[in-house]
Design a protein around this motif. Sequence first.
Motif, PDB file in Angstrom:
ATOM      1  N   ARG A   1      -4.641 -25.162 -11.648  1.00 33.32           N
ATOM      2  CA  ARG A   1      -4.703 -26.388 -12.441  1.00 33.32           C
ATOM      3  C   ARG A   1      -5.788 -27.319 -11.908  1.00 33.32           C
ATOM      4  O   ARG A   1      -5.987 -27.431 -10.702  1.00 33.32           O
ATOM      5  CB  ARG A   1      -3.354 -27.128 -12.410  1.00 33.32           C
ATOM      6  CG  ARG A   1      -2.245 -26.462 -13.200  1.00 33.32           C
ATOM      7  CD  ARG A   1      -1.056 -27.416 -13.334  1.00 33.32           C
ATOM      8  NE  ARG A   1       0.009 -26.829 -14.111  1.00 33.32           N
ATOM      9  CZ  ARG A   1       1.180 -26.423 -13.595  1.00 33.32           C
ATOM     10  NH1 ARG A   1       1.417 -26.564 -12.307  1.00 33.32           N
ATOM     11  NH2 ARG A   1       2.110 -25.894 -14.376  1.00 33.32           N
TER      12      ARG A   1
ATOM     13  N   THR B   1      11.621 -33.985 -13.044  1.00 32.55           N
ATOM     14  CA  THR B   1      13.002 -34.381 -13.302  1.00 32.55           C
ATOM     15  C   THR B   1      13.441 -35.479 -12.344  1.00 32.55           C
ATOM     16  O   THR B   1      14.094 -36.458 -12.747  1.00 32.55           O
ATOM     17  CB  THR B   1      13.939 -33.179 -13.185  1.00 32.55           C
ATOM     18  OG1 THR B   1      13.587 -32.203 -14.181  1.00 32.55           O
ATOM     19  CG2 THR B   1      15.391 -33.581 -13.381  1.00 32.55           C
TER      20      THR B   1
ATOM     21  N   GLU C   1       4.466 -19.880 -10.856  1.00 32.06           N
ATOM     22  CA  GLU C   1       4.402 -19.302 -12.194  1.00 32.06           C
ATOM     23  C   GLU C   1       3.319 -18.226 -12.278  1.00 32.06           C
ATOM     24  O   GLU C   1       3.536 -17.161 -12.847  1.00 32.06           O
ATOM     25  CB  GLU C   1       4.132 -20.389 -13.232  1.00 32.06           C
ATOM     26  CG  GLU C   1       5.286 -21.363 -13.395  1.00 32.06           C
ATOM     27  CD  GLU C   1       5.077 -22.323 -14.546  1.00 32.06           C
ATOM     28  OE1 GLU C   1       3.912 -22.571 -14.924  1.00 32.06           O
ATOM     29  OE2 GLU C   1       6.090 -22.829 -15.076  1.00 32.06           O
ATOM     30  N   ARG C   2       2.160 -18.534 -11.713  1.00 33.45           N
ATOM     31  CA  ARG C   2       1.056 -17.576 -11.728  1.00 33.45           C
ATOM     32  C   ARG C   2      -0.019 -18.060 -10.754  1.00 33.45           C
ATOM     33  O   ARG C   2      -0.427 -19.218 -10.799  1.00 33.45           O
ATOM     34  CB  ARG C   2       0.480 -17.440 -13.135  1.00 33.45           C
ATOM     35  CG  ARG C   2      -0.674 -16.453 -13.260  1.00 33.45           C
ATOM     36  CD  ARG C   2      -1.241 -16.460 -14.679  1.00 33.45           C
ATOM     37  NE  ARG C   2      -2.383 -15.571 -14.788  1.00 33.45           N
ATOM     38  CZ  ARG C   2      -2.307 -14.303 -15.161  1.00 33.45           C
ATOM     39  NH1 ARG C   2      -1.128 -13.778 -15.472  1.00 33.45           N
ATOM     40  NH2 ARG C   2      -3.382 -13.538 -15.236  1.00 33.45           N
TER      41      ARG C   2
ATOM     42  N   LEU D   1       7.949 -25.112  -4.424  1.00 36.66           N
ATOM     43  CA  LEU D   1       8.042 -25.131  -5.878  1.00 36.66           C
ATOM     44  C   LEU D   1       7.857 -23.719  -6.410  1.00 36.66           C
ATOM     45  O   LEU D   1       7.069 -22.947  -5.852  1.00 36.66           O
ATOM     46  CB  LEU D   1       6.979 -26.061  -6.480  1.00 36.66           C
ATOM     47  CG  LEU D   1       7.137 -27.548  -6.158  1.00 36.66           C
ATOM     48  CD1 LEU D   1       5.848 -28.301  -6.465  1.00 36.66           C
ATOM     49  CD2 LEU D   1       8.306 -28.153  -6.922  1.00 36.66           C
ATOM     50  N   PRO D   2       8.587 -23.332  -7.463  1.00 33.71           N
ATOM     51  CA  PRO D   2       8.485 -21.959  -7.980  1.00 33.71           C
ATOM     52  C   PRO D   2       7.068 -21.661  -8.477  1.00 33.71           C
ATOM     53  O   PRO D   2       6.430 -22.497  -9.121  1.00 33.71           O
ATOM     54  CB  PRO D   2       9.489 -21.945  -9.149  1.00 33.71           C
ATOM     55  CG  PRO D   2      10.394 -23.107  -8.915  1.00 33.71           C
ATOM     56  CD  PRO D   2       9.575 -24.145  -8.214  1.00 33.71           C
TER      57      PRO D   2
ATOM     58  N   ILE E   1      -0.584 -21.754  -9.715  1.00 30.97           N
ATOM     59  CA  ILE E   1       0.136 -22.650 -10.616  1.00 30.97           C
ATOM     60  C   ILE E   1       1.626 -22.623 -10.295  1.00 30.97           C
ATOM     61  O   ILE E   1       2.239 -21.552 -10.254  1.00 30.97           O
ATOM     62  CB  ILE E   1      -0.088 -22.244 -12.083  1.00 30.97           C
ATOM     63  CG1 ILE E   1      -1.567 -22.402 -12.457  1.00 30.97           C
ATOM     64  CG2 ILE E   1       0.773 -23.090 -13.012  1.00 30.97           C
ATOM     65  CD1 ILE E   1      -1.889 -21.950 -13.859  1.00 30.97           C
ATOM     66  N   VAL E   2       2.186 -23.798 -10.056  1.00 35.19           N
ATOM     67  CA  VAL E   2       3.620 -23.903  -9.747  1.00 35.19           C
ATOM     68  C   VAL E   2       4.342 -24.627 -10.867  1.00 35.19           C
ATOM     69  O   VAL E   2       3.749 -25.372 -11.647  1.00 35.19           O
ATOM     70  CB  VAL E   2       3.860 -24.631  -8.406  1.00 35.19           C
ATOM     71  CG1 VAL E   2       3.288 -23.827  -7.249  1.00 35.19           C
ATOM     72  CG2 VAL E   2       3.266 -26.035  -8.436  1.00 35.19           C
ATOM     73  N   ASP E   3       5.644 -24.401 -10.922  1.00 35.90           N
ATOM     74  CA  ASP E   3       6.511 -25.071 -11.899  1.00 35.90           C
ATOM     75  C   ASP E   3       6.881 -26.444 -11.347  1.00 35.90           C
ATOM     76  O   ASP E   3       7.559 -26.555 -10.330  1.00 35.90           O
ATOM     77  CB  ASP E   3       7.756 -24.219 -12.128  1.00 35.90           C
ATOM     78  CG  ASP E   3       8.686 -24.799 -13.189  1.00 35.90           C
ATOM     79  OD1 ASP E   3       8.451 -25.941 -13.635  1.00 35.90           O
ATOM     80  OD2 ASP E   3       9.661 -24.110 -13.563  1.00 35.90           O
ATOM     81  N   MET E   4       6.450 -27.511 -12.019  1.00 37.75           N
ATOM     82  CA  MET E   4       6.676 -28.882 -11.558  1.00 37.75           C
ATOM     83  C   MET E   4       7.931 -29.506 -12.163  1.00 37.75           C
ATOM     84  O   MET E   4       8.142 -30.717 -12.036  1.00 37.75           O
ATOM     85  CB  MET E   4       5.462 -29.744 -11.908  1.00 37.75           C
ATOM     86  CG  MET E   4       4.146 -29.273 -11.321  1.00 37.75           C
ATOM     87  SD  MET E   4       4.058 -29.504  -9.531  1.00 37.75           S
ATOM     88  CE  MET E   4       3.807 -31.272  -9.416  1.00 37.75           C
ATOM     89  N   GLU E   5       8.778 -28.714 -12.804  1.00 37.65           N
ATOM     90  CA  GLU E   5       9.916 -29.289 -13.524  1.00 37.65           C
ATOM     91  C   GLU E   5      10.841 -30.086 -12.611  1.00 37.65           C
ATOM     92  O   GLU E   5      11.274 -31.189 -12.963  1.00 37.65           O
ATOM     93  CB  GLU E   5      10.700 -28.191 -14.238  1.00 37.65           C
ATOM     94  CG  GLU E   5      11.872 -28.725 -15.045  1.00 37.65           C
ATOM     95  CD  GLU E   5      12.635 -27.642 -15.794  1.00 37.65           C
ATOM     96  OE1 GLU E   5      13.632 -27.968 -16.456  1.00 37.65           O
ATOM     97  OE2 GLU E   5      12.227 -26.471 -15.711  1.00 37.65           O
TER      98      GLU E   5
END
Length: 238
Positions: A50, A107, A95-96, A92-93, A99-103
């Motif tokens: 990103r 939240t 994704e690819r 953080l998980p 790139i991590v999942d920022m959810e």
Amino acid sequence: MMTISVARYLPETASTPFVQDFQVPYDDSTSVLDALNYIKEELDPSLSFRWSCRMAICGSCGVMANGQPKLGCKAFLRDYPNGLLLEPLAHLPVERDLIVDMEAFLTHLEAVKPYLISDEQNAVEPNKQTPAQMAKYQQFSDCINCGLCYSACPQFGLNPEFLGPAAITLAHRYNLDSRDQGKAQRMPQLNREQGAWSCTFVGYCSDVCPQKVDPAAAVNQTKVESAKDMLIQLFRGK
């Protein structure tokens, strides 16, 4: 030339991450983000990461550089003469690739209502503020939501339910704002078990903050306010 190792994760072709090396030309002005763009444009278009502003404002290009959370646009290859390993932000998980999942991060931010709240309905008068009133929260208002402090926070790594440094800092920033009347709505989040009191004050969040916001200070100040609030609630019998 510098050898840059990049942690790759391509879920459609490989079930486990791997590391890929790239040879990248650089000079003293070459940033980590410049290097990633060179890799994508000249060596491997499948690389995913990103980025947006390239000016340390958007907070999009966070990565782990040799194990430390950094903004790609604000870290330079000249500072890594022995080579560089780039990995996705920790805790953080993934994704690819980078790139991590920022959810979870977003939240937690949403939960503390990081915006001005007014008790007045349809107010049309401007909210005036003195320089002294602004100075109380100004340091904490520079957060760019990059998430580096979450990757630096061992408590968030162990417990993703912990509100975390950025969320607590932004809640504190608005609680200090003379134009805001939303403190009572934020304190339940800050007082709860996974709120400010879960912080063990390692302080690394402040070390990695690219804007020098000092979230560790904000968390400690929030603990003081939390103690006051809980004592008030106790006397009120709530």
